[in-house]
Design a protein around this motif. Structure first.
Motif, PDB file in Angstrom:
ATOM      1  N   GLU A 298       0.729  -1.326   0.009  1.00 32.22           N
ATOM      2  CA  GLU A 298      -0.025  -0.116  -0.076  1.00 32.22           C
ATOM      3  C   GLU A 298       1.007   1.156  -0.045  1.00 32.22           C
ATOM      4  O   GLU A 298       1.902   1.326   0.694  1.00 32.22           O
ATOM      5  CB  GLU A 298      -0.856   0.058   1.156  1.00 32.22           C
ATOM      6  N   PRO A 299       0.552   2.254  -0.869  1.00 29.29           N
ATOM      7  CA  PRO A 299       1.323   3.338  -0.948  1.00 29.29           C
ATOM      8  C   PRO A 299       0.790   4.294   0.388  1.00 29.29           C
ATOM      9  O   PRO A 299       0.437   5.488   0.193  1.00 29.29           O
ATOM     10  CB  PRO A 299       0.859   4.100  -2.393  1.00 29.29           C
ATOM     11  N   SER A 300       1.400   3.918   1.585  1.00 29.35           N
ATOM     12  CA  SER A 300       1.164   4.851   2.543  1.00 29.35           C
ATOM     13  C   SER A 300       2.339   4.636   3.689  1.00 29.35           C
ATOM     14  O   SER A 300       3.129   4.044   3.447  1.00 29.35           O
ATOM     15  CB  SER A 300       0.035   4.054   3.527  1.00 29.35           C
ATOM     16  N   ILE A 301       2.318   5.637   4.628  1.00 32.72           N
ATOM     17  CA  ILE A 301       3.554   5.611   5.500  1.00 32.72           C
ATOM     18  C   ILE A 301       3.745   4.390   6.216  1.00 32.72           C
ATOM     19  O   ILE A 301       3.127   3.772   6.451  1.00 32.72           O
ATOM     20  CB  ILE A 301       3.141   6.889   6.569  1.00 32.72           C
ATOM     21  N   GLY A 302       5.029   4.161   6.209  1.00 33.78           N
ATOM     22  CA  GLY A 302       5.440   2.912   6.825  1.00 33.78           C
ATOM     23  C   GLY A 302       5.641   1.885   5.757  1.00 33.78           C
ATOM     24  O   GLY A 302       5.022   0.667   5.568  1.00 33.78           O
ATOM     25  N   LEU A 303       6.299   2.438   4.692  1.00 33.58           N
ATOM     26  CA  LEU A 303       6.595   1.580   3.357  1.00 33.58           C
ATOM     27  C   LEU A 303       7.087   0.150   3.896  1.00 33.58           C
ATOM     28  O   LEU A 303       6.810  -0.780   3.256  1.00 33.58           O
ATOM     29  CB  LEU A 303       7.361   2.233   2.761  1.00 33.58           C
ATOM     30  N   LYS A 304       7.975   0.363   5.067  1.00 29.94           N
ATOM     31  CA  LYS A 304       8.691  -0.796   5.366  1.00 29.94           C
ATOM     32  C   LYS A 304       7.555  -1.978   6.085  1.00 29.94           C
ATOM     33  O   LYS A 304       7.690  -2.967   6.036  1.00 29.94           O
ATOM     34  CB  LYS A 304      10.046  -0.650   6.352  1.00 29.94           C
ATOM     35  N   LEU A 305       6.771  -1.365   6.634  1.00 29.13           N
ATOM     36  CA  LEU A 305       5.721  -2.001   7.149  1.00 29.13           C
ATOM     37  C   LEU A 305       4.817  -2.790   6.084  1.00 29.13           C
ATOM     38  O   LEU A 305       4.503  -4.185   6.651  1.00 29.13           O
ATOM     39  CB  LEU A 305       4.769  -1.263   8.467  1.00 29.13           C
ATOM     40  N   ASN A 306       4.592  -2.305   5.122  1.00 24.03           N
ATOM     41  CA  ASN A 306       3.683  -3.068   4.143  1.00 24.03           C
ATOM     42  C   ASN A 306       4.507  -3.657   3.072  1.00 24.03           C
ATOM     43  O   ASN A 306       4.193  -3.968   1.937  1.00 24.03           O
ATOM     44  CB  ASN A 306       3.133  -1.900   3.396  1.00 24.03           C
ATOM     45  N   GLU A 307       6.138  -3.800   3.386  1.00 25.73           N
ATOM     46  CA  GLU A 307       6.869  -4.514   2.509  1.00 25.73           C
ATOM     47  C   GLU A 307       6.495  -5.848   2.166  1.00 25.73           C
ATOM     48  O   GLU A 307       6.370  -6.863   3.102  1.00 25.73           O
ATOM     49  CB  GLU A 307       8.252  -4.313   3.047  1.00 25.73           C
ATOM     50  N   GLU A 308       6.658  -6.280   1.062  1.00 26.04           N
ATOM     51  CA  GLU A 308       6.367  -7.797   0.578  1.00 26.04           C
ATOM     52  C   GLU A 308       7.568  -8.144   0.002  1.00 26.04           C
ATOM     53  O   GLU A 308       8.092  -8.040  -1.238  1.00 26.04           O
ATOM     54  CB  GLU A 308       5.199  -8.050  -0.600  1.00 26.04           C
ATOM     55  N   ARG A 309       8.491  -9.049   0.713  1.00 27.57           N
ATOM     56  CA  ARG A 309      10.041  -9.181   0.288  1.00 27.57           C
ATOM     57  C   ARG A 309       9.774 -10.302  -0.724  1.00 27.57           C
ATOM     58  O   ARG A 309      11.148 -10.762  -1.147  1.00 27.57           O
ATOM     59  CB  ARG A 309      10.823  -9.496   1.379  1.00 27.57           C
ATOM     60  N   THR A 310       9.035 -10.992  -1.014  1.00 22.46           N
ATOM     61  CA  THR A 310       8.891 -12.051  -1.988  1.00 22.46           C
ATOM     62  C   THR A 310       8.730 -11.372  -3.457  1.00 22.46           C
ATOM     63  O   THR A 310       9.055 -12.088  -4.453  1.00 22.46           O
ATOM     64  CB  THR A 310       7.565 -12.791  -1.812  1.00 22.46           C
ATOM     65  N   THR A 311       8.302 -10.240  -3.778  1.00 22.13           N
ATOM     66  CA  THR A 311       8.195  -9.702  -4.785  1.00 22.13           C
ATOM     67  C   THR A 311       9.351  -8.471  -4.810  1.00 22.13           C
ATOM     68  O   THR A 311       9.222  -7.592  -4.030  1.00 22.13           O
ATOM     69  CB  THR A 311       6.685  -9.018  -5.025  1.00 22.13           C
ATOM     70  N   LEU A 312      10.172  -8.473  -6.000  1.00 17.95           N
ATOM     71  CA  LEU A 312      11.280  -7.468  -5.805  1.00 17.95           C
ATOM     72  C   LEU A 312      11.554  -7.244  -7.367  1.00 17.95           C
ATOM     73  O   LEU A 312      11.564  -8.029  -8.185  1.00 17.95           O
ATOM     74  CB  LEU A 312      12.450  -7.841  -4.962  1.00 17.95           C
ATOM     75  N   LYS A 313      12.317  -5.950  -7.292  1.00 18.80           N
ATOM     76  CA  LYS A 313      13.080  -5.522  -8.594  1.00 18.80           C
ATOM     77  C   LYS A 313      14.494  -5.321  -8.206  1.00 18.80           C
ATOM     78  O   LYS A 313      14.681  -5.168  -7.163  1.00 18.80           O
ATOM     79  CB  LYS A 313      12.391  -4.398  -9.145  1.00 18.80           C
ATOM     80  N   CYS A 314      15.313  -5.830  -9.156  1.00 16.34           N
ATOM     81  CA  CYS A 314      16.644  -5.863  -8.859  1.00 16.34           C
ATOM     82  C   CYS A 314      17.538  -5.229  -9.819  1.00 16.34           C
ATOM     83  O   CYS A 314      17.425  -5.339 -10.972  1.00 16.34           O
ATOM     84  CB  CYS A 314      16.881  -7.421  -9.020  1.00 16.34           C
ATOM     85  N   TYR A 315      17.813  -3.983  -9.377  1.00 14.98           N
ATOM     86  CA  TYR A 315      18.886  -3.168 -10.174  1.00 14.98           C
ATOM     87  C   TYR A 315      20.206  -3.243  -9.791  1.00 14.98           C
ATOM     88  O   TYR A 315      20.487  -3.597  -8.966  1.00 14.98           O
ATOM     89  CB  TYR A 315      18.441  -1.572  -9.907  1.00 14.98           C
ATOM     90  N   MET A 316      21.120  -2.923 -10.956  1.00 14.84           N
ATOM     91  CA  MET A 316      22.501  -2.892 -10.628  1.00 14.84           C
ATOM     92  C   MET A 316      22.558  -1.489 -10.054  1.00 14.84           C
ATOM     93  O   MET A 316      21.995  -0.707 -10.203  1.00 14.84           O
ATOM     94  CB  MET A 316      22.915  -2.869 -12.227  1.00 14.84           C
TER      95      MET A 316
END
Length: 456
Positions: A298-316
């Motif tokens: 969710e785009p709300s305060i506490g981005l880390k609280l809403n973090e879903e670590r199984t879905t990610l983008k991987c940048y160099m």
């Protein structure tokens, strides 16, 4: 090469006065050793640099033998390096000598010794390293609480401008950003520099080679050497994870050139699960080779609280390296391809490079990376993909998160951004579109040139 981190070193020396050691973390070849030795030369009467990546094992043994007799430890270091250290006279005084532990991860015992060395108060201490927190390098040692850690990144856009001999442009860009005014006559000049930065990247050796030669192929050779070093590190230090780490590393360009840039594990192995690969991603992230961008539910305060670590983008971690990594079919990126990139004539892959450099710029200014993705199959209004979310520096009761869309082409739509504003308006701060055109504000959306990203 002028680097902003120098000011942080000065601040640490002045404010901490020996209360803590300074730990500088960062990827290999970003200039940690260079800037620390430059700092030692200019700001101290004398210094000793212990490079644990190549020092005689006898020096490492000093830290096993003499931690209970620091007089003996310092005498041995002075004799070995043929450098005289001058202790500080009083507690509040700035140190007159500095001891540098370069690539400290290769001697965990020296890192553990920081607690005793800081308590002794004779000298200042700076540690540098990569792979600082992987298990192998912290095994069986108590990490010192007397460390003040800062992260170092590749050269940012302003540092690149300084290297190119332009000391004024970024100040003007900053002034126009603050006043939300277009760059007008100077937009083209700033974009030309930005495209050069996109291609060369921020690795100091690559930038230096470009400043000296203006030859993209020679720059590419430098970047290719750094990539070879990274591959070598993976096979040498990835500690039973090397196959998985190498597979992720080689797959990064292929994953980024997709329309949706989320890392799909099935590209590595059918039925692969994040639990099997999480350590490998952590290793690459800890080595600062990649920047992981996690999905926030969710785009709300506490981005880390809403973090879903199984879905990610991987940048160099560096976009210049990504180009050499992505276009290496014949072992070297051709001058023709670099020319197309420079003049915005590359038909494919432009999007992945632009999004990667925005991620790089946001990380260098202290942001953690988050994106927002909702792939609802039942509601078209809920289905959206926002490239990045950043939080305001000061939290208020509403409007804390800025959604950012990154656009590389001349024509684009903003369907996801408009849906996001419609649904989450009360939670959102200023929405941004980063593109290669000039600044404008329209329907409450701020359209900004890509080179203004570091100012967000």
């Amino acid at each position: 090469m002028k680097r902003k981190i120098y000011d942080k070193l000065l601040e640490w020396k002045k404010n901490h006065k020996g209360d803590t050691a300074l730990l500088i973390e960062g990827a290999r070849r970003i200039g940690k050793s260079y800037i620390v030795e430059e700092f030692a030369r200019k700001e101290y009467e004398s210094y000793i640099l212990v490079d644990f990546s190549k020092v005689n094992p006898q020096v490492m043994e000093f830290f096993n033998l003499y931690l209970d007799d620091l007089d003996m430890l310092f005498m041995n270091l002075e004799l070995y390096f043929r450098r005289k250290l001058t202790p500080r006279q009083t507690k509040g005084e700035e140190a007159r000598s500095l001891v540098i532990f370069d690539e400290v991860q290769f001697c965990p015992r020296a890192r553990a010794a920081i607690k005793h060395l800081v308590a002794d108060r004779r000298y200042d201490y700076i540690e540098t390293g990569s792979l600082i927190s992987i298990k192998k390098n912290v095994k069986d040692i108590m990490l010192p609480s007397e460390e003040h850690a800062i992260e170092m990144f590749p050269m940012d856009f302003e540092e690149f401008l300084w290297a190119m001999g332009d000391e004024m442009l970024m100040s003007y860009i900053r002034m126009r950003f603050d006043k939300r005014l277009p760059m007008e006559a100077f937009h083209r000049r700033a974009m030309d520099y930005f495209r050069q930065y996109l291609i060369v990247g921020g690795m100091p050796q690559a930038v230096q080679k470009y400043v000296e030669t203006r030859d993209f192929e020679k720059v590419d050779e430098v970047k290719r050497d750094i990539l070879a070093l990274y591959r070598n590190d993976i096979h040498k230090y990835a500690d039973n994870q090397e196959t998985k780490v190498a597979a992720i590393f080689e797959e990064i360009p292929g994953q980024l050139q997709k329309h949706e840039k989320k890392f799909v594990l099935s590209a590595l192995q059918s039925e692969a699960r994040m639990r099997d690969y999480s350590q490998a991603f952590f290793w690459l992230s800890d080595a600062k080779i990649i920047n992981c961008c996690y999905n926030s539910t969710e785009p709300s305060i506490g981005l880390k609280l809403n973090e879903e670590r199984t879905t990610l983008k991987c940048y160099m971690g560096d976009t210049g390296l990504l180009i050499s990594h992505a276009f290496d079919e014949r072992g070297i990126v051709s001058a023709d391809l670099y020319r197309k990139l420079m003049f915005d004539k590359l038909e494919v892959n432009e999007g992945m490079l632009v999004e990667n450099i925005v991620a790089q710029m946001l990380r260098a200014t202290g942001h953690k990376l988050y994106f927002f993705s909702n792939s609802s199959r039942t509601s078209a209004e809920d289905r959206m993909e926002i490239d990045f979310l950043i939080a305001k520096p000061i939290t208020t009761s509403r409007h804390n998160i800025s959604p950012i869309e990154v656009k590389s082409g001349q024509r684009y739509t903003l369907n996801s951004l408009r849906k996001c504003i419609a649904k989450y308006g009360s939670q959102l701060s200023t929405p941004y579109v980063l593109h290669d055109k000039d600044m404008k504000i329209e329907d409450g959306i701020v359209y900004m040139p890509l080179y203004m990203t570091p100012l967000l």
